[in-house]
Design an enzyme around this catalytic site. Sequence first.
Site, PDB file in Angstrom:
ATOM      1  N   CYS A 120      13.709  10.570   7.629  1.00  0.00           N
ATOM      2  CA  CYS A 120      13.450  10.077   8.990  1.00  0.00           C
ATOM      3  C   CYS A 120      14.668  10.229   9.887  1.00  0.00           C
ATOM      4  O   CYS A 120      14.542  10.507  11.067  1.00  0.00           O
ATOM      5  CB  CYS A 120      12.983   8.639   8.956  1.00  0.00           C
ATOM      6  SG  CYS A 120      14.101   7.561   8.068  1.00  0.00           S
ATOM      7  N   LYS A 173       0.887  -1.170   0.000  1.00  0.00           N
ATOM      8  CA  LYS A 173       0.000   0.000   0.000  1.00  0.00           C
ATOM      9  C   LYS A 173       0.923   1.218   0.000  1.00  0.00           C
ATOM     10  O   LYS A 173       1.491   1.587   1.027  1.00  0.00           O
ATOM     11  CB  LYS A 173      -0.865  -0.018   1.262  1.00  0.00           C
ATOM     12  CG  LYS A 173      -2.215   0.657   1.143  1.00  0.00           C
ATOM     13  CD  LYS A 173      -2.197   2.085   0.665  1.00  0.00           C
ATOM     14  CE  LYS A 173      -1.886   3.081   1.748  1.00  0.00           C
ATOM     15  NZ  LYS A 173      -1.718   4.460   1.255  1.00  0.00           N
ATOM     16  N   GLU A 208       8.756  15.680  16.061  1.00  0.00           N
ATOM     17  CA  GLU A 208       9.355  15.586  14.733  1.00  0.00           C
ATOM     18  C   GLU A 208       8.637  16.559  13.799  1.00  0.00           C
ATOM     19  O   GLU A 208       7.417  16.512  13.671  1.00  0.00           O
ATOM     20  CB  GLU A 208       9.182  14.161  14.205  1.00  0.00           C
ATOM     21  CG  GLU A 208       9.827  13.962  12.859  1.00  0.00           C
ATOM     22  CD  GLU A 208       9.553  12.588  12.283  1.00  0.00           C
ATOM     23  OE1 GLU A 208       8.399  12.123  12.364  1.00  0.00           O
ATOM     24  OE2 GLU A 208      10.486  11.995  11.733  1.00  0.00           O
ATOM     25  N   GLU A 236       8.940   1.094  11.628  1.00  0.00           N
ATOM     26  CA  GLU A 236      10.041   2.060  11.513  1.00  0.00           C
ATOM     27  C   GLU A 236       9.387   3.434  11.556  1.00  0.00           C
ATOM     28  O   GLU A 236       8.725   3.834  10.595  1.00  0.00           O
ATOM     29  CB  GLU A 236      10.773   1.899  10.174  1.00  0.00           C
ATOM     30  CG  GLU A 236      11.380   0.541   9.940  1.00  0.00           C
ATOM     31  CD  GLU A 236      12.546   0.234  10.860  1.00  0.00           C
ATOM     32  OE1 GLU A 236      13.090   1.173  11.463  1.00  0.00           O
ATOM     33  OE2 GLU A 236      12.889  -0.941  10.983  1.00  0.00           O
TER      34      GLU A 236
HETATM   35  P1  NAD Z   1       2.101   8.349   7.685  1.00  0.00           P
HETATM   36  O1  NAD Z   1       2.239   7.513   8.910  1.00  0.00           O
HETATM   37  O2  NAD Z   1       1.062   9.381   7.652  1.00  0.00           O
HETATM   38  O3  NAD Z   1       1.807   7.414   6.428  1.00  0.00           O
HETATM   39  C1  NAD Z   1       2.621   6.306   6.141  1.00  0.00           C
HETATM   40  C2  NAD Z   1       1.822   5.288   5.363  1.00  0.00           C
HETATM   41  O4  NAD Z   1       0.777   4.805   6.195  1.00  0.00           O
HETATM   42  C3  NAD Z   1       1.155   5.841   4.093  1.00  0.00           C
HETATM   43  O5  NAD Z   1       1.221   4.864   3.082  1.00  0.00           O
HETATM   44  C4  NAD Z   1      -0.277   6.041   4.540  1.00  0.00           C
HETATM   45  O6  NAD Z   1      -1.185   5.950   3.483  1.00  0.00           O
HETATM   46  C5  NAD Z   1      -0.460   4.882   5.501  1.00  0.00           C
HETATM   47  N1  NAD Z   1      -1.537   5.076   6.484  1.00  0.00           N
HETATM   48  C6  NAD Z   1      -2.056   6.236   6.942  1.00  0.00           C
HETATM   49  N2  NAD Z   1      -3.055   5.987   7.818  1.00  0.00           N
HETATM   50  C7  NAD Z   1      -3.163   4.640   7.912  1.00  0.00           C
HETATM   51  C8  NAD Z   1      -3.997   3.761   8.666  1.00  0.00           C
HETATM   52  N3  NAD Z   1      -4.956   4.215   9.484  1.00  0.00           N
HETATM   53  N4  NAD Z   1      -3.812   2.434   8.519  1.00  0.00           N
HETATM   54  C9  NAD Z   1      -2.839   1.938   7.712  1.00  0.00           C
HETATM   55  N5  NAD Z   1      -2.048   2.712   6.963  1.00  0.00           N
HETATM   56  C10 NAD Z   1      -2.198   4.054   7.063  1.00  0.00           C
HETATM   57  O7  NAD Z   1       3.555   8.937   7.390  1.00  0.00           O
HETATM   58  P2  NAD Z   1       4.006   9.915   6.216  1.00  0.00           P
HETATM   59  O8  NAD Z   1       3.482  11.262   6.545  1.00  0.00           O
HETATM   60  O9  NAD Z   1       3.707   9.304   4.899  1.00  0.00           O
HETATM   61  O10 NAD Z   1       5.595   9.868   6.411  1.00  0.00           O
HETATM   62  C11 NAD Z   1       6.249  10.620   7.343  1.00  0.00           C
HETATM   63  C12 NAD Z   1       6.572   9.812   8.577  1.00  0.00           C
HETATM   64  O11 NAD Z   1       7.315   8.647   8.231  1.00  0.00           O
HETATM   65  C13 NAD Z   1       7.466  10.572   9.524  1.00  0.00           C
HETATM   66  O12 NAD Z   1       7.043  10.399  10.850  1.00  0.00           O
HETATM   67  C14 NAD Z   1       8.828   9.925   9.317  1.00  0.00           C
HETATM   68  O13 NAD Z   1       9.745  10.044  10.356  1.00  0.00           O
HETATM   69  C15 NAD Z   1       8.470   8.529   9.061  1.00  0.00           C
HETATM   70  N6  NAD Z   1       9.564   7.839   8.376  1.00  0.00           N
HETATM   71  C16 NAD Z   1      10.305   6.926   9.084  1.00  0.00           C
HETATM   72  C17 NAD Z   1      11.366   6.274   8.472  1.00  0.00           C
HETATM   73  C18 NAD Z   1      12.186   5.236   9.221  1.00  0.00           C
HETATM   74  O14 NAD Z   1      12.888   4.454   8.594  1.00  0.00           O
HETATM   75  N7  NAD Z   1      12.135   5.168  10.513  1.00  0.00           N
HETATM   76  C19 NAD Z   1      11.657   6.539   7.144  1.00  0.00           C
HETATM   77  C20 NAD Z   1      10.894   7.475   6.453  1.00  0.00           C
HETATM   78  C21 NAD Z   1       9.842   8.113   7.100  1.00  0.00           C
END
Ligand code: NAD
Length: 495
Positions: A299, A188, A398, A264
């Site tokens: 991240c 997804k 963050e 992650e």
């Molecule tokens: P997000 O959590 O909003 O979304 C991530 C994914 O989850 C997307 O595909 C989204 O569609 C999906 N999602 C959203 N709501 C959901 C739900 N209720 N159920 C299942 N899936 C759902 O994050 P974002 O805004 O896309 O990305 C930014 C975040 O990602 C930041 O917090 C960043 O630190 C983190 N990040 C972490 C790493 C790491 O390796 N630790 C790497 C990159 C980004």
Amino acid sequence: MQQTDIDALRALTVPSQGLFIAGRVEPAANGQVLDVSSPIDGQKFTTIADGGAADIDRAVVAARTAFDKGVWSRAAPAERKKVLMRLAALIEAKALELAVLGVRDNGTEIGMAYRAEPISAASTFRYYGEAVDKVFGEIAPTPPNILGLVHKEPLGVVGVIVPWNFPMMIGAWKIAPALAAGNSVVVKPPEIASLALLRLAELASEAGLPDGVLNVVTGKGSVAGEALGRHMNVDAIAFTGSGPVGRRLLEYAARSNLKRVYLELGGKSPNIVFADAPNLKQAAKVSANGIFRNSGQVCVAGSRLLVQSSIYDRFMADLLDATARLKVGDPLDVTSDVGAIASADQLEKDLGFVAKAEEEGARRLTGGARIREESGGYYMAPTVFENVTPEMTLAREEVFGPVLAVMRFDTEEEAIRLANATVYGLASAVWTSNLATAHRMVRTINAGVVHVNTYGGSDITVPLGGVKQSGFGRDKSLHALDKYLELKTAWISLG
Ligand code: NAD
């Protein structure tokens, strides 16, 4: 990388995208689509299918059917290896096309996107392709009348959910080891950056991956993502994204089939500069890149800078100079150092953090505003705040944008206390010429990685992941394979 090639690719029309299920491109069951607009200019340039629970279910059925047939799960490891190596080569052959497509979606500067997305994804598929025929089971040291075998088996169906920054790189970190281990996968992608992963699935098919083994369902996180998280026939979820969504996935697992969940999550990573850093000018330049590349949407970004008091003024002058030299611009212009913020929502969120920091008494040294508004896109000036205290929002939360929080320290103990004063524990860095200081810091900082005299470097050979509320489970390295393999014991009586 030639500007003319990039310009030709950016001018291509991107047709409306369907879901990729069982080797076919299909519309969402409800016929709905989501507009895809580019953060470069705010303009809509295509649509993706707005997949829902019915589509996730179709994809999971396809994945499970392929798994049960054994077309991939029971293929000889050497066969799986061939396909993964072919996929790596195809990604490399299409690297610029994939990179430009991804940048149109999420705004990362092209130089970084090229290396971090297709090139890194290709090396990830190659790494796990090479590893797959070197995974052994075990013979246990049992009594002589028993043969104890430990088999390693694929889990079944793995759900992969990734964020919009580096979707291809992060997707590959999960998809490649899951496939190498013999699993089927349902991805997804993030709703605002789905295109590169859809293209990846097509390339996997072209490389010879059997139908149904890799499926991609685009759509909203709160609909398609939730349906994947709650599905009773999914054996594991590998997730990268925000903390709140990570928590939801744990809840979905608890309320459904107790699927494994690997998280992650975000970070608030400390970058600690001691007075005896080997090259302070270089440290300042790397520190600026360590927060501002990809507009801070990384991240592991070094978003808290801790500088020893005795060099504070000098170091900050160098840091501000390095920051001023960064060219924020069109991410598809090869001369831009920093591209766009991925969406209007994210830009607004970033500006909200700026307002909050000022309200709470931090001192803004540079940046803090939207720029290049005339482009229609979402750009923000690299922003530096000093006099940040650990209680301030900017030190705790963050931002995921180009905003740096700077603090001073006098002693090593104070640096450690400040560094660890966070619920996160993803990345960190220490700059020092003293070997003993470096090793003490490596031992005492609570984080998944401690960089020494650099910031942010890494490759596929080492694990990546966090401690505390940055999550658990590791991407990359041979350790990641364990997440996608189940241990099964055979206890055989020899009479
Ligand atoms: P997000 O959590 O909003 O979304 C991530 C994914 O989850 C997307 O595909 C989204 O569609 C999906 N999602 C959203 N709501 C959901 C739900 N209720 N159920 C299942 N899936 C759902 O994050 P974002 O805004 O896309 O990305 C930014 C975040 O990602 C930041 O917090 C960043 O630190 C983190 N990040 C972490 C790493 C790491 O390796 N630790 C790497 C990159 C980004």
